[in-house]
Design an enzyme around this catalytic site. Structure first.
Site, PDB file in Angstrom:
ATOM      1  N   LYS A 107       0.824  -1.217   0.000  1.00 12.91           N
ATOM      2  CA  LYS A 107       0.000   0.000   0.000  1.00 12.91           C
ATOM      3  C   LYS A 107       0.853   1.260   0.000  1.00 12.91           C
ATOM      4  O   LYS A 107       0.474   2.261  -0.598  1.00 12.91           O
ATOM      5  CB  LYS A 107      -0.965  -0.026   1.188  1.00 12.91           C
ATOM      6  N   LYS A 190      -4.142 -11.561  -8.761  1.00 12.16           N
ATOM      7  CA  LYS A 190      -5.496 -11.997  -8.394  1.00 12.16           C
ATOM      8  C   LYS A 190      -6.521 -10.952  -8.834  1.00 12.16           C
ATOM      9  O   LYS A 190      -6.170  -9.795  -9.061  1.00 12.16           O
ATOM     10  CB  LYS A 190      -5.565 -12.197  -6.892  1.00 12.16           C
ATOM     11  N   LYS A 193     -10.574  -5.337  -6.484  1.00  8.75           N
ATOM     12  CA  LYS A 193     -11.597  -4.325  -6.719  1.00  8.75           C
ATOM     13  C   LYS A 193     -11.087  -3.182  -7.589  1.00  8.75           C
ATOM     14  O   LYS A 193     -11.821  -2.627  -8.366  1.00  8.75           O
ATOM     15  CB  LYS A 193     -12.082  -3.753  -5.383  1.00  8.75           C
TER      16      LYS A 193
HETATM   17  P1  AMP Z   1     -11.298  -7.201   0.281  1.00  4.12           P
HETATM   18  O1  AMP Z   1     -11.926  -7.054  -1.083  1.00  4.12           O
HETATM   19  O2  AMP Z   1      -9.809  -7.025   0.234  1.00  4.12           O
HETATM   20  O3  AMP Z   1     -11.991  -6.419   1.342  1.00  4.12           O
HETATM   21  O4  AMP Z   1     -11.481  -8.741   0.657  1.00  4.12           O
HETATM   22  C1  AMP Z   1     -12.706  -9.298   1.075  1.00  4.12           C
HETATM   23  C2  AMP Z   1     -12.593 -10.799   1.075  1.00  4.12           C
HETATM   24  O5  AMP Z   1     -12.467 -11.294  -0.264  1.00  4.12           O
HETATM   25  C3  AMP Z   1     -11.370 -11.340   1.841  1.00  4.12           C
HETATM   26  O6  AMP Z   1     -11.762 -12.507   2.528  1.00  4.12           O
HETATM   27  C4  AMP Z   1     -10.394 -11.668   0.737  1.00  4.12           C
HETATM   28  O7  AMP Z   1      -9.491 -12.703   1.103  1.00  4.12           O
HETATM   29  C5  AMP Z   1     -11.321 -12.133  -0.366  1.00  4.12           C
HETATM   30  N1  AMP Z   1     -10.701 -11.924  -1.696  1.00  4.12           N
HETATM   31  C6  AMP Z   1     -10.427 -10.740  -2.292  1.00  4.12           C
HETATM   32  N2  AMP Z   1      -9.882 -10.946  -3.530  1.00  4.12           N
HETATM   33  C7  AMP Z   1      -9.798 -12.303  -3.691  1.00  4.12           C
HETATM   34  C8  AMP Z   1      -9.341 -13.158  -4.754  1.00  4.12           C
HETATM   35  N3  AMP Z   1      -8.900 -12.674  -5.906  1.00  4.12           N
HETATM   36  N4  AMP Z   1      -9.410 -14.505  -4.565  1.00  4.12           N
HETATM   37  C9  AMP Z   1      -9.909 -15.026  -3.401  1.00  4.12           C
HETATM   38  N5  AMP Z   1     -10.355 -14.284  -2.375  1.00  4.12           N
HETATM   39  C10 AMP Z   1     -10.318 -12.932  -2.511  1.00  4.12           C
END
Ligand code: AMP
Length: 326
Positions: A107, A190, A193
């Site tokens: 970050k 991966k 968002k």
């Molecule tokens: P975040 O979008 O970073 O707030 O993540 C929310 C949840 O989605 C967390 O449990 C992350 O581990 C999961 N997550 C986000 N991106 C991925 C991805 N590409 N593959 C698997 N899990 C994901």
């Protein structure tokens, strides 16, 4: 216990890494799932879109099958006990260890002009979210593994420092299987968002956008099917497994091994699988997102359940620390 940041539209990574397991857990466990709006403040430069995103994330949780009557579905900022526990845990967190966290380093690279203290202490807030309910199972994707390790450290450190077993150890949870990482369509990294929106399939994407994105997904020709599969092709197979039947996956595997696979056909199957999977979630989420009184009820009911659990934990923590004076 788990949470998702309202920093943009949810995507297939959020679904298969997190949401799917929330739904699978809701009948067998006492569950707390939240929209991590305070976490979002560490990276958002402006908060104008926050309200819409919070409502969308709630709607997508419910549209994916989560039942707000079975679980506590709430907004992080509606449970002020989170911030109280975060403060207690900050006294046990060291600058050096937080600076070494890989997500912090990432970050800093992404926002060099906004390296705020919240960014540094992000893992402490995440530990507070989890420990607030003395949760043991945390359904998350693979990218969160290290944060869970830190949360376990804080739980142990608190118990040791104040000589009381207040917090059990929390673990990343995927029903005994490897944690999920949904790959991006450009063959690197991966789905996420914010990075490369054309390489990420969002739960809000319309049918044609999904087809267009899959069509553009990276592939490469393979001279020797017996050699290790290139990452871009492996990713396509991984995505195919998520939304198509085992028969379809086996057929394309056999074609790949025979050297006769047609990526155009494989992508069409994948696109149609994605469209049938996403369309009902998208349509339901749209409806829920516009239902003001229902969303208000969900948020109020979720916050009440979460605060009841949080109040007990904060009281236990205060007793252990020695903050009760009468
Ligand atoms: P975040 O979008 O970073 O707030 O993540 C929310 C949840 O989605 C967390 O449990 C992350 O581990 C999961 N997550 C986000 N991106 C991925 C991805 N590409 N593959 C698997 N899990 C994901």
């Amino acid at each position: 216990m788990s949470g998702i940041r309202p920093t943009g539209f949810l995507h297939l990574g959020n679904y298969f890494g997190a949401l799917r397991n929330y739904v699978r857990m809701q009948d067998a466990y006492t569950c707390y799932f939240m929209v991590a709006d305070l976490h979002a403040l560490t990276t958002l430069n402006e908060t104008k879109g926050l309200k819409q995103h919070v409502r969308r994330v709630l709607a997508e949780n419910i549209a994916s099958g989560l039942d707000p009557d079975k679980v506590a579905l709430y907004c992080q900022s509606h449970v002020p006990e989170t911030s109280e526990l975060y403060l207690f845990l900050n006294m046990l967190a060291y600058k050096g260890e937080l600076e070494k966290t890989p997500t912090f380093k990432d970050k800093v690279r992404l926002q060099p002009n906004n390296v705020n203290a919240g960014l540094l202490t992000y893992p402490v807030l995440m530990a507070a979210d989890i420990l607030l309910h003395r949760a043991t199972l945390v359904p998350v994707g693979k990218d969160q593994e290290q944060h869970l390790e830190i949360a376990r450290d804080f739980a142990g450190r608190f118990n040791k420092r104040y000589e009381r077993e207040v917090f059990p150890e929390p673990f990343a949870f995927n029903f005994g299987e490897e944690l999920v990482k949904v790959p991006s369509l450009d063959g690197a990294g991966k789905m996420s968002k914010s990075e490369n929106q054309m390489a990420t399939i969002y739960l809000a994407d319309d049918d044609d956008t999904i087809r267009k994105k899959i069509k553009k997904a990276k592939t490469e020709s393979v001279a020797d099917p017996a050699a290790p599969m290139p990452a871009s092709i492996e990713n396509l197979f991984q995505l195919l497994k998520l939304v198509c039947t085992p028969d379809v996956v086996s057929k394309f595997h056999a074609d790949y091994q025979a050297g006769t696979v047609r990526y155009g056909d494989m992508k069409s199957e994948l696109a149609e699988g994605m469209v049938s999977f996403i369309a009902p979630i998208r349509e339901k989420a749209e409806q829920i997102q516009n239902d003001d009184s229902y969303l208000k009820k969900v948020m109020e009911q979720g916050a009440a359940k979460a605060r009841a659990s949080a109040a007990v934990t904060v009281e236990l923590a205060k007793e252990a620390i020695g903050l009760i004076y009468y």
